[in-house]
Design an enzyme around this catalytic site. Sequence first.
Site, mmCIF file in Angstrom:
data_model
loop_
_atom_site.group_PDB
_atom_site.id
_atom_site.type_symbol
_atom_site.label_atom_id
_atom_site.label_comp_id
_atom_site.label_asym_id
_atom_site.label_seq_id
_atom_site.Cartn_x
_atom_site.Cartn_y
_atom_site.Cartn_z
ATOM 1 C CG ASN A 9 -1.697 1.259 1.399
ATOM 2 O OD1 ASN A 9 -1.751 2.083 0.485
ATOM 3 N ND2 ASN A 9 -2.330 1.430 2.553
ATOM 4 C CE LYS A 11 -0.095 3.306 4.828
ATOM 5 N NZ LYS A 11 0.046 3.419 6.272
ATOM 6 C CG HIS A 95 -5.697 2.031 5.402
ATOM 7 N ND1 HIS A 95 -5.217 2.982 6.279
ATOM 8 C CD2 HIS A 95 -4.681 1.146 5.217
ATOM 9 C CE1 HIS A 95 -3.971 2.681 6.599
ATOM 10 N NE2 HIS A 95 -3.619 1.581 5.962
ATOM 11 C CD GLU A 97 -2.774 5.644 6.753
ATOM 12 O OE1 GLU A 97 -2.817 5.685 5.508
ATOM 13 O OE2 GLU A 97 -1.830 5.130 7.391
ATOM 14 C CD GLU A 167 -3.224 -2.271 7.454
ATOM 15 O OE1 GLU A 167 -2.170 -2.536 6.885
ATOM 16 O OE2 GLU A 167 -3.837 -1.197 7.274
ATOM 17 N N GLY A 173 2.710 2.577 10.779
ATOM 18 C CA GLY A 173 3.642 3.684 10.603
ATOM 19 C C GLY A 173 4.361 4.083 11.877
ATOM 20 C CB SER A 208 5.517 -1.512 12.034
ATOM 21 O OG SER A 208 5.120 -0.175 12.285
HETATM 22 P P1 13P Z 1 3.258 0.585 7.649
HETATM 23 O O1 13P Z 1 3.765 -0.702 7.085
HETATM 24 O O2 13P Z 1 3.980 1.787 7.112
HETATM 25 O O3 13P Z 1 3.177 0.547 9.142
HETATM 26 O O4 13P Z 1 1.744 0.759 7.117
HETATM 27 C C1 13P Z 1 0.864 -0.298 7.250
HETATM 28 C C2 13P Z 1 -0.373 0.020 6.491
HETATM 29 O O5 13P Z 1 -1.123 0.898 6.861
HETATM 30 C C3 13P Z 1 -0.636 -0.746 5.262
HETATM 31 O O6 13P Z 1 -1.920 -0.509 4.800
#
Ligand code: 13P
Length: 247
Positions: A9, A11, A95, A97, A167, A173, A208
Site C-alpha cells: 500500500n 499510500k 483502511h 487512515e 491492521e 507507521g 510496521s
Molecule cells: P506501515 O507498514 O507503514 O506501518 O503501514 C501499514 C499500512 O497501513 C498498510 O496498509
Amino acid sequence: MARTLVVGNWKMHGSRQMVAESLAVLSAAAPDLAGVGVAVCPPFPYLQQAAALLAGGPVRLGAQNLAVEPSGAFTGEVSGPMLRDVGCHYVIVGHSERRALFGEDDRLVAQKFRAAHLAGLQPILCVGELLAQREAGDTERVIASQLDAVLALCGDQALADAVIAYEPVWAIGTGKVATPEQAQAVHRFIRQRVGRGDATPTILYGGSVKPDNAAGLFAQGDVDGGLIGGASLVPEQFLSICRAALS
Ligand code: 13P
C-alpha cells in the site's frame, strides 16, 4: 506452508519515475516469487502507468479506495468500474487512515466493500483496534463490530472467502509491530468469526512489517501474508518481505 498474498500500500507516495523503477525491479523478481501472490496499490494517477508495466505478469494491481456509486455527480471520486477499467484487481477498503482522517464509518466501509464486489474487484477489508481499545481489552469487540457491519449489509457469507487485513492502528507507521502471538490471536478470532464451512478468508497482517520481522509474523498459522506500507516503497525491502512469505 507458503503464505498466499503480500500487498504493497503505497499510500500518498510516488511519482511516475518511482512507479517505473519500482515495478521494473518487482517484475524482474516476480518469477522467483511463484507461490506467493504479490500486488501493489499505487495512488490513483499512477494506476494506468502501473497497469501497463505489469500487464501479462504475475504482480497484480490494486487501488487504495473507491466510491460507493458506480458513476454520477460525485466530484473528486473514483468508482469501482473505473478501477476495473484501468486494470485493477484489488481495492483496499476501510483502511484506518480513511476511517480516522476521512470519517469513514463501518456502514460506509461496508457499502464500499459491496461496491467493489459489484464492480468485479476483490476488496481488501481492513480492520483494527486503537491502542486505547486494546488496553481496555476491547480488541475482539472492535474487530467483531467492523466485520459484522459488512456481514449485515452484504450477507452472512460475504467474508467467508474474503481478503481481510488486520491492521492494529497502533502499529501503523509507528515501528511498533504486533508480536507474532498478538497477530495470530486476532487472525484466529477473525477466521473463526467469518469462515463458513470449507470457505476461509485470506487474512493479512499490516502494521510496521519490515524485512526483519516478516518471517516471524508469516510463521503464524493464521497469518496468510501482509499489507505493507512504508517498506513497500523500497523495492528491495518489499521483495525481501515477499520472499519471507515463501518460506
Ligand atoms: P506501515 O507498514 O507503514 O506501518 O503501514 C501499514 C499500512 O497501513 C498498510 O496498509
